[in-house]
Design a protein around this motif. Structure first.
Motif, PDB file in Angstrom:
ATOM      1  N   GLY A  60      31.623   2.691  33.343  1.00 52.79           N
ATOM      2  CA  GLY A  60      32.213   3.461  34.435  1.00 52.79           C
ATOM      3  C   GLY A  60      33.149   2.622  35.286  1.00 52.79           C
ATOM      4  O   GLY A  60      34.088   2.023  34.777  1.00 52.79           O
ATOM      5  N   VAL A  61      32.870   2.528  36.572  1.00 50.57           N
ATOM      6  CA  VAL A  61      33.755   1.817  37.494  1.00 50.57           C
ATOM      7  C   VAL A  61      33.752   0.308  37.258  1.00 50.57           C
ATOM      8  O   VAL A  61      34.662  -0.374  37.712  1.00 50.57           O
ATOM      9  N   ARG A  62      32.765  -0.204  36.542  1.00 47.42           N
ATOM     10  CA  ARG A  62      32.723  -1.644  36.237  1.00 47.42           C
ATOM     11  C   ARG A  62      33.566  -1.996  35.010  1.00 47.42           C
ATOM     12  O   ARG A  62      33.650  -3.166  34.636  1.00 47.42           O
ATOM     13  N   MET A  63      34.193  -1.017  34.390  1.00 47.41           N
ATOM     14  CA  MET A  63      34.953  -1.233  33.169  1.00 47.41           C
ATOM     15  C   MET A  63      35.965  -2.365  33.317  1.00 47.41           C
ATOM     16  O   MET A  63      36.131  -3.178  32.420  1.00 47.41           O
ATOM     17  N   ASP A  64      36.626  -2.425  34.458  1.00 42.66           N
ATOM     18  CA  ASP A  64      37.667  -3.447  34.656  1.00 42.66           C
ATOM     19  C   ASP A  64      37.096  -4.852  34.786  1.00 42.66           C
ATOM     20  O   ASP A  64      37.839  -5.824  34.817  1.00 42.66           O
ATOM     21  N   GLN A  65      35.781  -4.999  34.813  1.00 42.51           N
ATOM     22  CA  GLN A  65      35.155  -6.311  34.939  1.00 42.51           C
ATOM     23  C   GLN A  65      34.901  -6.988  33.593  1.00 42.51           C
ATOM     24  O   GLN A  65      34.480  -8.141  33.552  1.00 42.51           O
ATOM     25  N   ILE A  66      35.153  -6.296  32.485  1.00 43.11           N
ATOM     26  CA  ILE A  66      34.904  -6.901  31.174  1.00 43.11           C
ATOM     27  C   ILE A  66      35.764  -8.146  31.028  1.00 43.11           C
ATOM     28  O   ILE A  66      36.984  -8.106  31.168  1.00 43.11           O
ATOM     29  N   ALA A  67      35.099  -9.263  30.746  1.00 43.84           N
ATOM     30  CA  ALA A  67      35.792 -10.541  30.581  1.00 43.84           C
ATOM     31  C   ALA A  67      35.976 -10.906  29.117  1.00 43.84           C
ATOM     32  O   ALA A  67      36.903 -11.641  28.771  1.00 43.84           O
ATOM     33  N   ALA A  68      35.091 -10.404  28.240  1.00 45.98           N
ATOM     34  CA  ALA A  68      35.172 -10.712  26.810  1.00 45.98           C
ATOM     35  C   ALA A  68      34.421  -9.640  26.027  1.00 45.98           C
ATOM     36  O   ALA A  68      33.553  -8.956  26.562  1.00 45.98           O
ATOM     37  N   ILE A  69      34.784  -9.526  24.744  1.00 49.01           N
ATOM     38  CA  ILE A  69      34.134  -8.577  23.843  1.00 49.01           C
ATOM     39  C   ILE A  69      33.642  -9.322  22.606  1.00 49.01           C
ATOM     40  O   ILE A  69      34.378 -10.117  22.025  1.00 49.01           O
ATOM     41  N   VAL A  70      32.409  -9.023  22.219  1.00 46.16           N
ATOM     42  CA  VAL A  70      31.853  -9.480  20.947  1.00 46.16           C
ATOM     43  C   VAL A  70      31.553  -8.207  20.172  1.00 46.16           C
ATOM     44  O   VAL A  70      30.774  -7.371  20.625  1.00 46.16           O
ATOM     45  N   THR A  71      32.205  -8.031  19.025  1.00 49.35           N
ATOM     46  CA  THR A  71      32.019  -6.787  18.273  1.00 49.35           C
ATOM     47  C   THR A  71      31.771  -7.062  16.803  1.00 49.35           C
ATOM     48  O   THR A  71      32.329  -7.993  16.221  1.00 49.35           O
ATOM     49  N   ASP A  72      30.929  -6.240  16.215  1.00 53.30           N
ATOM     50  CA  ASP A  72      30.768  -6.240  14.767  1.00 53.30           C
ATOM     51  C   ASP A  72      31.982  -5.497  14.204  1.00 53.30           C
ATOM     52  O   ASP A  72      32.522  -4.607  14.865  1.00 53.30           O
ATOM     53  N   ILE A  73      32.405  -5.858  13.011  1.00 53.32           N
ATOM     54  CA  ILE A  73      33.543  -5.139  12.440  1.00 53.32           C
ATOM     55  C   ILE A  73      33.122  -3.748  11.966  1.00 53.32           C
ATOM     56  O   ILE A  73      33.876  -2.788  12.084  1.00 53.32           O
ATOM     57  N   GLU A  74      31.897  -3.620  11.458  1.00 55.33           N
ATOM     58  CA  GLU A  74      31.449  -2.332  10.928  1.00 55.33           C
ATOM     59  C   GLU A  74      30.583  -1.617  11.955  1.00 55.33           C
ATOM     60  O   GLU A  74      29.516  -2.078  12.320  1.00 55.33           O
ATOM     61  N   ILE A  75      31.078  -0.482  12.415  1.00 51.40           N
ATOM     62  CA  ILE A  75      30.361   0.358  13.373  1.00 51.40           C
ATOM     63  C   ILE A  75      30.151   1.718  12.710  1.00 51.40           C
ATOM     64  O   ILE A  75      31.121   2.372  12.302  1.00 51.40           O
ATOM     65  N   ASP A  76      28.914   2.133  12.598  1.00 56.49           N
ATOM     66  CA  ASP A  76      28.568   3.421  11.976  1.00 56.49           C
ATOM     67  C   ASP A  76      29.188   3.588  10.588  1.00 56.49           C
ATOM     68  O   ASP A  76      29.719   4.643  10.247  1.00 56.49           O
ATOM     69  N   GLY A  77      29.144   2.506   9.797  1.00 57.36           N
ATOM     70  CA  GLY A  77      29.622   2.577   8.422  1.00 57.36           C
ATOM     71  C   GLY A  77      31.118   2.547   8.243  1.00 57.36           C
ATOM     72  O   GLY A  77      31.615   2.678   7.134  1.00 57.36           O
ATOM     73  N   GLN A  78      31.861   2.388   9.330  1.00 56.18           N
ATOM     74  CA  GLN A  78      33.326   2.323   9.246  1.00 56.18           C
ATOM     75  C   GLN A  78      33.810   1.023   9.873  1.00 56.18           C
ATOM     76  O   GLN A  78      33.160   0.460  10.736  1.00 56.18           O
ATOM     77  N   MET A  79      34.969   0.576   9.467  1.00 60.55           N
ATOM     78  CA  MET A  79      35.555  -0.650  10.011  1.00 60.55           C
ATOM     79  C   MET A  79      36.157  -0.354  11.378  1.00 60.55           C
ATOM     80  O   MET A  79      37.357  -0.262  11.547  1.00 60.55           O
ATOM     81  N   ARG A  80      35.302  -0.143  12.391  1.00 64.02           N
ATOM     82  CA  ARG A  80      35.730   0.321  13.709  1.00 64.02           C
ATOM     83  C   ARG A  80      35.708  -0.748  14.785  1.00 64.02           C
ATOM     84  O   ARG A  80      36.179  -0.502  15.886  1.00 64.02           O
ATOM     85  N   GLY A  81      35.124  -1.898  14.553  1.00 62.41           N
ATOM     86  CA  GLY A  81      34.970  -2.889  15.604  1.00 62.41           C
ATOM     87  C   GLY A  81      36.283  -3.319  16.237  1.00 62.41           C
ATOM     88  O   GLY A  81      36.411  -3.368  17.460  1.00 62.41           O
ATOM     89  N   VAL A  82      37.270  -3.610  15.414  1.00 68.23           N
ATOM     90  CA  VAL A  82      38.576  -4.025  15.934  1.00 68.23           C
ATOM     91  C   VAL A  82      39.233  -2.864  16.671  1.00 68.23           C
ATOM     92  O   VAL A  82      39.784  -3.040  17.765  1.00 68.23           O
ATOM     93  N   VAL A  83      39.149  -1.661  16.096  1.00 75.75           N
ATOM     94  CA  VAL A  83      39.715  -0.469  16.740  1.00 75.75           C
ATOM     95  C   VAL A  83      39.058  -0.255  18.104  1.00 75.75           C
ATOM     96  O   VAL A  83      39.737   0.036  19.097  1.00 75.75           O
ATOM     97  N   ASP A  84      37.728  -0.406  18.167  1.00 75.31           N
ATOM     98  CA  ASP A  84      37.016  -0.221  19.433  1.00 75.31           C
ATOM     99  C   ASP A  84      37.434  -1.268  20.464  1.00 75.31           C
ATOM    100  O   ASP A  84      37.649  -0.946  21.635  1.00 75.31           O
ATOM    101  N   ALA A  85      37.554  -2.517  20.045  1.00 69.96           N
ATOM    102  CA  ALA A  85      37.970  -3.570  20.983  1.00 69.96           C
ATOM    103  C   ALA A  85      39.379  -3.303  21.505  1.00 69.96           C
ATOM    104  O   ALA A  85      39.654  -3.453  22.700  1.00 69.96           O
ATOM    105  N   LEU A  86      40.278  -2.889  20.622  1.00 71.20           N
ATOM    106  CA  LEU A  86      41.644  -2.577  21.049  1.00 71.20           C
ATOM    107  C   LEU A  86      41.668  -1.357  21.967  1.00 71.20           C
ATOM    108  O   LEU A  86      42.477  -1.299  22.898  1.00 71.20           O
ATOM    109  N   ALA A  87      40.766  -0.393  21.741  1.00 68.55           N
ATOM    110  CA  ALA A  87      40.697   0.793  22.600  1.00 68.55           C
ATOM    111  C   ALA A  87      40.275   0.413  24.018  1.00 68.55           C
ATOM    112  O   ALA A  87      40.812   0.934  24.999  1.00 68.55           O
ATOM    113  N   ILE A  88      39.324  -0.503  24.137  1.00 70.23           N
ATOM    114  CA  ILE A  88      38.899  -0.954  25.466  1.00 70.23           C
ATOM    115  C   ILE A  88      40.047  -1.669  26.162  1.00 70.23           C
ATOM    116  O   ILE A  88      40.344  -1.409  27.331  1.00 70.23           O
TER     117      ILE A  88
END
Length: 137
Positions: A60-88
């Motif tokens: 929510g309102v703390r979204m702008d406080q993200i300093a770093a992201i650690v993501t798996d490449i495979e999210i729910d069986g799809q290669m979504r980790g990079v897409v999710d990080a770029l979306a944030i």
């Protein structure tokens, strides 16, 4: 001189308001729990989510406080980790230091533009990366 190892890194202040916030995007509960416990133990604030949408909704309102992201490449069986990080990063309108974890060596090329650590990995590697990217040694 190489990157600092976890044992060389000073603990961060314990105040939740002053600790850098690390978003973990991982759909495997055990992996997510292990990562968030490690990151919290290193002194960072941490939020775990199964996707970028969940991270955005949870923070929510703390979204702008993200300093770093650690993501798996495979999210729910799809290669979504990079897409999710770029979306944030797109939602925030800024780049965010991001590292991708994977147990699938064949997909390393799909992780660009982010660095990759292959599972299972030495936690000191992740700790050193966080320390370097977030300016703590």
């Amino acid at each position: 001189m190489g990157p600092a190892l976890a044992s060389d890194t000073k603990r961060l202040p314990l105040s939740a308001e002053t600790r850098p916030l690390v978003a973990v995007i991982e759909d495997d509960y055990r992996s997510s729990l292990a990562l968030t416990m490690l990151i919290d133990d290193w002194g960072y604030a941490c939020i775990a989510a199964r996707s970028s949408r969940e991270a955005i909704r949870t923070l929510g309102v703390r979204m702008d406080q993200i300093a770093a992201i650690v993501t798996d490449i495979e999210i729910d069986g799809q290669m979504r980790g990079v897409v999710d990080a770029l979306a944030i990063a797109s939602t925030l309108g800024r780049s965010i230091p991001t590292i991708v974890t994977t147990g699938h060596g064949d997909y390393v090329a799909d992780c660009k533009p982010f660095p990759v650590i292959r599972k299972p990995f030495d936690p000191d590697i992740l700790h050193a990366w966080l320390a370097q990217k977030l300016g703590y040694r």
